[in-house]
Design a protein around this motif. Structure first.
Motif, PDB file in Angstrom:
ATOM      1  N   PHE A  80       0.825  -1.209   0.000  1.00 51.23           N
ATOM      2  CA  PHE A  80       0.000   0.000   0.000  1.00 51.23           C
ATOM      3  C   PHE A  80       0.857   1.255   0.000  1.00 51.23           C
ATOM      4  N   ALA A  81       2.040   1.162   0.634  1.00 55.38           N
ATOM      5  CA  ALA A  81       2.932   2.314   0.654  1.00 55.38           C
ATOM      6  C   ALA A  81       3.317   2.723  -0.763  1.00 55.38           C
ATOM      7  N   ALA A  82       3.405   1.728  -1.665  1.00 58.70           N
ATOM      8  CA  ALA A  82       3.848   2.024  -3.025  1.00 58.70           C
ATOM      9  C   ALA A  82       2.683   2.164  -3.991  1.00 58.70           C
ATOM     10  N   MET A  83       1.469   1.898  -3.483  1.00 58.58           N
ATOM     11  CA  MET A  83       0.294   1.929  -4.362  1.00 58.58           C
ATOM     12  C   MET A  83      -0.003   3.367  -4.750  1.00 58.58           C
ATOM     13  N   ASP A  84      -0.319   3.565  -6.017  1.00 55.33           N
ATOM     14  CA  ASP A  84      -0.459   4.926  -6.517  1.00 55.33           C
ATOM     15  C   ASP A  84      -1.050   4.829  -7.917  1.00 55.33           C
ATOM     16  N   LEU A  85      -1.767   5.832  -8.332  1.00 56.21           N
ATOM     17  CA  LEU A  85      -2.538   5.722  -9.570  1.00 56.21           C
ATOM     18  C   LEU A  85      -1.642   5.524 -10.789  1.00 56.21           C
ATOM     19  N   SER A  86      -0.442   6.133 -10.762  1.00 58.96           N
ATOM     20  CA  SER A  86       0.441   6.042 -11.929  1.00 58.96           C
ATOM     21  C   SER A  86       0.889   4.600 -12.172  1.00 58.96           C
ATOM     22  N   GLY A 130      10.003   7.373 -12.080  1.00 59.69           N
ATOM     23  CA  GLY A 130       8.587   7.019 -12.008  1.00 59.69           C
ATOM     24  C   GLY A 130       8.291   5.742 -12.769  1.00 59.69           C
ATOM     25  N   GLY A 131       7.173   5.762 -13.449  1.00 57.98           N
ATOM     26  CA  GLY A 131       6.786   4.575 -14.197  1.00 57.98           C
ATOM     27  C   GLY A 131       5.853   3.707 -13.391  1.00 57.98           C
ATOM     28  N   GLY A 132       5.312   2.690 -14.042  1.00 61.54           N
ATOM     29  CA  GLY A 132       4.330   1.855 -13.361  1.00 61.54           C
ATOM     30  C   GLY A 132       4.322   0.445 -13.892  1.00 61.54           C
ATOM     31  N   LEU A 133       3.221  -0.212 -13.655  1.00 62.80           N
ATOM     32  CA  LEU A 133       3.115  -1.628 -13.971  1.00 62.80           C
ATOM     33  C   LEU A 133       2.093  -1.896 -15.069  1.00 62.80           C
ATOM     34  N   LEU A 134       1.663  -0.844 -15.771  1.00 63.66           N
ATOM     35  CA  LEU A 134       0.578  -1.018 -16.738  1.00 63.66           C
ATOM     36  C   LEU A 134       0.869  -2.148 -17.729  1.00 63.66           C
ATOM     37  N   ASN A 135       2.095  -2.113 -18.315  1.00 62.72           N
ATOM     38  CA  ASN A 135       2.413  -3.140 -19.318  1.00 62.72           C
ATOM     39  C   ASN A 135       2.348  -4.533 -18.706  1.00 62.72           C
ATOM     40  N   TRP A 182      12.116   0.727  -7.611  1.00 62.01           N
ATOM     41  CA  TRP A 182      11.714  -0.507  -8.284  1.00 62.01           C
ATOM     42  C   TRP A 182      11.267  -1.555  -7.276  1.00 62.01           C
ATOM     43  N   ILE A 183      11.983  -1.625  -6.147  1.00 60.45           N
ATOM     44  CA  ILE A 183      11.598  -2.605  -5.120  1.00 60.45           C
ATOM     45  C   ILE A 183      10.210  -2.252  -4.579  1.00 60.45           C
ATOM     46  N   ALA A 184       9.953  -0.949  -4.411  1.00 61.92           N
ATOM     47  CA  ALA A 184       8.628  -0.532  -3.946  1.00 61.92           C
ATOM     48  C   ALA A 184       7.558  -0.969  -4.932  1.00 61.92           C
ATOM     49  N   MET A 185       7.865  -0.827  -6.237  1.00 62.42           N
ATOM     50  CA  MET A 185       6.898  -1.249  -7.245  1.00 62.42           C
ATOM     51  C   MET A 185       6.692  -2.758  -7.209  1.00 62.42           C
ATOM     52  N   ALA A 186       7.769  -3.481  -6.929  1.00 61.02           N
ATOM     53  CA  ALA A 186       7.637  -4.937  -6.811  1.00 61.02           C
ATOM     54  C   ALA A 186       6.645  -5.289  -5.715  1.00 61.02           C
ATOM     55  N   TRP A 187       6.704  -4.550  -4.591  1.00 57.43           N
ATOM     56  CA  TRP A 187       5.766  -4.828  -3.497  1.00 57.43           C
ATOM     57  C   TRP A 187       4.330  -4.534  -3.901  1.00 57.43           C
ATOM     58  N   ALA A 188       4.152  -3.424  -4.629  1.00 54.71           N
ATOM     59  CA  ALA A 188       2.799  -3.109  -5.094  1.00 54.71           C
ATOM     60  C   ALA A 188       2.284  -4.215  -6.004  1.00 54.71           C
ATOM     61  N   GLY A 189       3.151  -4.679  -6.916  1.00 56.73           N
ATOM     62  CA  GLY A 189       2.760  -5.761  -7.817  1.00 56.73           C
ATOM     63  C   GLY A 189       2.473  -7.039  -7.053  1.00 56.73           C
ATOM     64  N   ALA A 190       3.290  -7.304  -6.025  1.00 52.69           N
ATOM     65  CA  ALA A 190       3.100  -8.515  -5.232  1.00 52.69           C
ATOM     66  C   ALA A 190       1.761  -8.469  -4.508  1.00 52.69           C
ATOM     67  N   LEU A 191       1.413  -7.270  -3.999  1.00 50.20           N
ATOM     68  CA  LEU A 191       0.114  -7.126  -3.317  1.00 50.20           C
ATOM     69  C   LEU A 191      -1.033  -7.386  -4.291  1.00 50.20           C
ATOM     70  N   LEU A 192      -0.925  -6.812  -5.498  1.00 56.82           N
ATOM     71  CA  LEU A 192      -1.971  -7.006  -6.504  1.00 56.82           C
ATOM     72  C   LEU A 192      -2.129  -8.494  -6.832  1.00 56.82           C
ATOM     73  N   THR A 193      -0.981  -9.148  -7.116  1.00 55.17           N
ATOM     74  CA  THR A 193      -1.032 -10.561  -7.506  1.00 55.17           C
ATOM     75  C   THR A 193      -1.634 -11.409  -6.397  1.00 55.17           C
ATOM     76  N   THR A 194      -1.157 -11.214  -5.174  1.00 54.69           N
ATOM     77  CA  THR A 194      -1.644 -12.045  -4.078  1.00 54.69           C
ATOM     78  C   THR A 194      -3.119 -11.796  -3.818  1.00 54.69           C
ATOM     79  N   ALA A 195      -3.539 -10.528  -3.881  1.00 54.73           N
ATOM     80  CA  ALA A 195      -4.954 -10.225  -3.665  1.00 54.73           C
ATOM     81  C   ALA A 195      -5.799 -10.941  -4.707  1.00 54.73           C
TER      82      ALA A 195
END
Lengths: 293, 327
Positions: free
Chosen positions: A57-63, A75-80, A263-276
């Motif tokens: 959640f700390a890394a979660m963000d609309l971008s 910046g950047g995100g996980l859209l792709n 990038w590590i923060a983004m990995a956590w956001a992605g991990a949260l999404l995947t696990t959820a």
């Protein structure tokens, strides 16, 4: 108190009481240890979920959902990765589900006791637990080497191979729960076997089969190892499945192993999404199964 | 075609049985053929995996012979590849994971079948099953970012000071506390296979006929005595099958192990030392191997070896867990 125990009634009684106390103490000890084991196991789950929520959640963000990978620090995100995963999982499900359902139907309706059926059942159960990395290596040899490069299609095929045995298992189990009297009633009306299976058996087992498909999707949504050898990953947004293709688990792996904080923060956001997603699908699958009774 | 379209009528007004049967045959034949073909396809899949991995690994097998399995040198520069260290790491982490997971899994299964109040069994059982659903890579991140630092700062130093002092046996628990390494990998693997073993144990414990347990209770046995004296002997073959299933899962786990095992191609005397497994070395080194190189062939050969080991273990599990007449 009777004549036979007149020798040493007090001592016998004391021994018996002591033995009884000892047995109760051992029983209590085992009970406490087993409760502790359960609490520990649940503790692991809570710890994983807490860490994911806290860092994710700390890394979660609309971008995250609107931009693709960019160089670290800009910046950047996980859209792709998100879109890539959705495309691959959707096509793999569409490919693997019919095959899995047909195999499950074969095992439950045509080959309950036949020799070939037993071999297929055995092999399908082996594939269910076989290391997914080997499926990746297999598809690499089968599709990546001959066709000259990593591609989204290879990833799709690898994922669908992993999905098939999950669907097979639940389809067979659910079809076997249908009472034979129902099949006899349908056959007694003169319906051919395939109509009996498609219109009656599949329909009665619909919720169960749906559960299997949901569990299969949950299984492949988090698979990383087979994609390393097949779709490889892609830092750009892509919908061309004949080229290296992005996916969320691969992105998580690449980001988490990188030395950059963002990038590590983004990995956590992605991990949260995947696990959820994966755990949500599992809970949903159980709910679907419950509605049948 | 005309026969197939005539079917609905045939169902409404029962024709002579023979006619109905012949009208059904084309659709039936096609559907049965499709189902059988799908079944055979699964067999071909397994055959294809074996053949493709063997073909891929063949150059390495031919180059090193039996030395590929026993060799402990993995040197891409000199083009020498031995799988010994990885096979050792795979077996040690998996067996150690089982040693840690089996007692815990038994405790969970015992709790779920005998101790938990009815309203708690469902939720706790589901939570344990969810532990099995968490993706491997998530375990890897959890192990690397949370577990490994804790291991390095407190658990491992403590173990080195206590268990490590025991002569001979203590050798296994010495050396620097990196946090990552064989022991941490085994611990993560143990948590990952725990739900599979616990779920199998719970399911077979529930199959014990209630009258057997009640007769033991009637003789004054405690809950633990009933489980030890009635439930475990009754289910021991299936329990062994569940443990083998856990072993099969632990052998091929990739992403989680890759994160926490330390990735060094050597056999260290301490369990706290780094190592690798077949799956982790394949995942890590694959990206650096060129198409057609001996290294790539060695990695595919490693895959073949892993396949053979897991196939044997999973087949044994399946054999032990087969439904038996009368149970």
């Amino acid at each position: 108190m009777s004549a036979s125990s007149i020798g040493a009634p007090g001592r016998d009684r004391r021994t018996a009481l002591a033995l009884g106390r000892r047995r109760k103490r051992v029983d209590l000890l085992v009970r406490v240890l087993c409760c502790a084991a359960t609490v520990l196991a649940l503790g692991f789950l809570v710890s994983i979920l807490w860490l994911l929520t806290y860092r994710g959640f700390a890394a979660m963000d609309l971008s995250l959902f609107t931009t693709s990978t960019r160089p670290p620090g800009s910046g950047g995100g996980l859209l792709n990765a998100i879109v890539g995963s959705l495309i691959q999982v959707a096509i793999a499900t569409a490919l693997g589900t019919p095959i899995g359902m047909l195999v499950g139907t074969y095992l439950a309706e045509y080959a309950r006791t036949s020799q070939l059926g037993n071999v297929v059942r055995f092999v399908s159960d082996i594939l269910l637990s076989a290391p997914s990395i080997l499926i990746g290596l297999f598809v690499y040899q089968l599709l990546v080497v001959p066709f000259g490069g990593f591609s989204g299609w290879a990833g799709v095929v690898a994922l669908s191979i992993i999905l098939v045995p999950v669907v097979v298992r639940t389809t067979e189990d659910m079809l076997r729960l249908i009472p034979d009297t129902l099949r006899e009633a349908v056959a007694g009306l003169g319906a051919p076997k395939w109509k009996m299976i498609v219109l009656v058996c599949w329909r009665s087992a619909l919720n169960g089969i749906l559960t299997g498909i949901l569990l299969g999707i949950a299984r492949i949504a988090g698979e990383t190892a087979p994609l390393l050898f097949t779709s490889l990953g892609n830092n750009a947004f892509s919908t061309d499945l004949s080229r290296p293709f992005p996916s969320l688990p691969i992105a998580i792996y690449a980001y988490a192993a990188s030395p950059y904080e963002d990038w590590i923060a983004m990995a956590w956001a992605g991990a949260l999404l995947t696990t959820a997603l994966v755990l949500g699908l599992n809970v949903l699958a159980r709910a679907v199964l419950k509605t049948r009774s | 075609m005309s026969q197939a379209t005539a079917l609905p009528d045939a169902m409404v007004t029962p024709p002579p049985a023979r006619q109905g049967k012949s009208a059904a045959s084309p659709g039936d034949a096609i559907f049965a053929a499709a189902c059988t073909a799908a079944g055979v396809f699964v067999l071909l899949l397994l055959g294809g995996i074996i053949v493709e991995l063997f073909i891929g690994g063949w150059p390495a097998f031919r180059e090193f012979g039996l030395g590929f399995v026993t060799g402990t040198v993995w040197n891409p520069v000199d083009q020498v590849f031995g799988a010994g260290v990885s096979i050792y790491g795979t077996l040690v982490t998996a067996v150690l994971a089982l040693l840690l997971a089996v007692p815990l899994a038994f405790g969970v299964a015992f709790y779920l079948t005998e101790l938990a109040p009815g309203w708690l069994r469902g939720p706790v059982g589901t939570a344990i099953e969810l532990l099995a659903a968490v993706p491997s890579i998530i375990y890897g991140m959890w192990g690397f970012f949370l577990l490994a630092p804790i291991m390095a700062s407190s658990v491992q130093p403590w173990m080195i000071d206590t268990i490590g002092e025991i002569p001979i046996f203590g050798e296994l628990f010495q050396g620097p506390a990196f946090g990552t390494g064989i022991f941490t990998a085994s611990l993560v693997l143990a948590i990952m296979v725990l739900p599979f073993i616990a779920a199998t144990m719970r399911d077979v414990f529930q199959q014990v006929p209630q009258v057997y347990k009640e007769s033991a209770y009637g003789l004054g046995a405690t809950t633990w005595e009933v489980v030890r004296g009635v439930v475990l002997p009754y289910t021991r073959v299936s329990v062994a099958g569940g443990i083998m299933l856990g072993l099969g899962r632990a052998l091929g786990e990739t992403m989680a192990v890759t994160f926490v095992i330390g990735n060094a191609n050597r056999i260290s005397t301490s369990l706290f030392g780094p190592g690798n497994t077949i799956a982790s070395i394949v995942a890590l080194e694959f990206g650096e191997s060129e198409l057609g190189s001996l290294k790539l062939s060695a990695l595919l050969g490693l895959g073949f070896i892993l396949f053979v080991i897991s196939f044997l273990v999973l087949a044994a599990s399946r054999f032990l867990l087969r439904p038996r007449i009368g149970s």
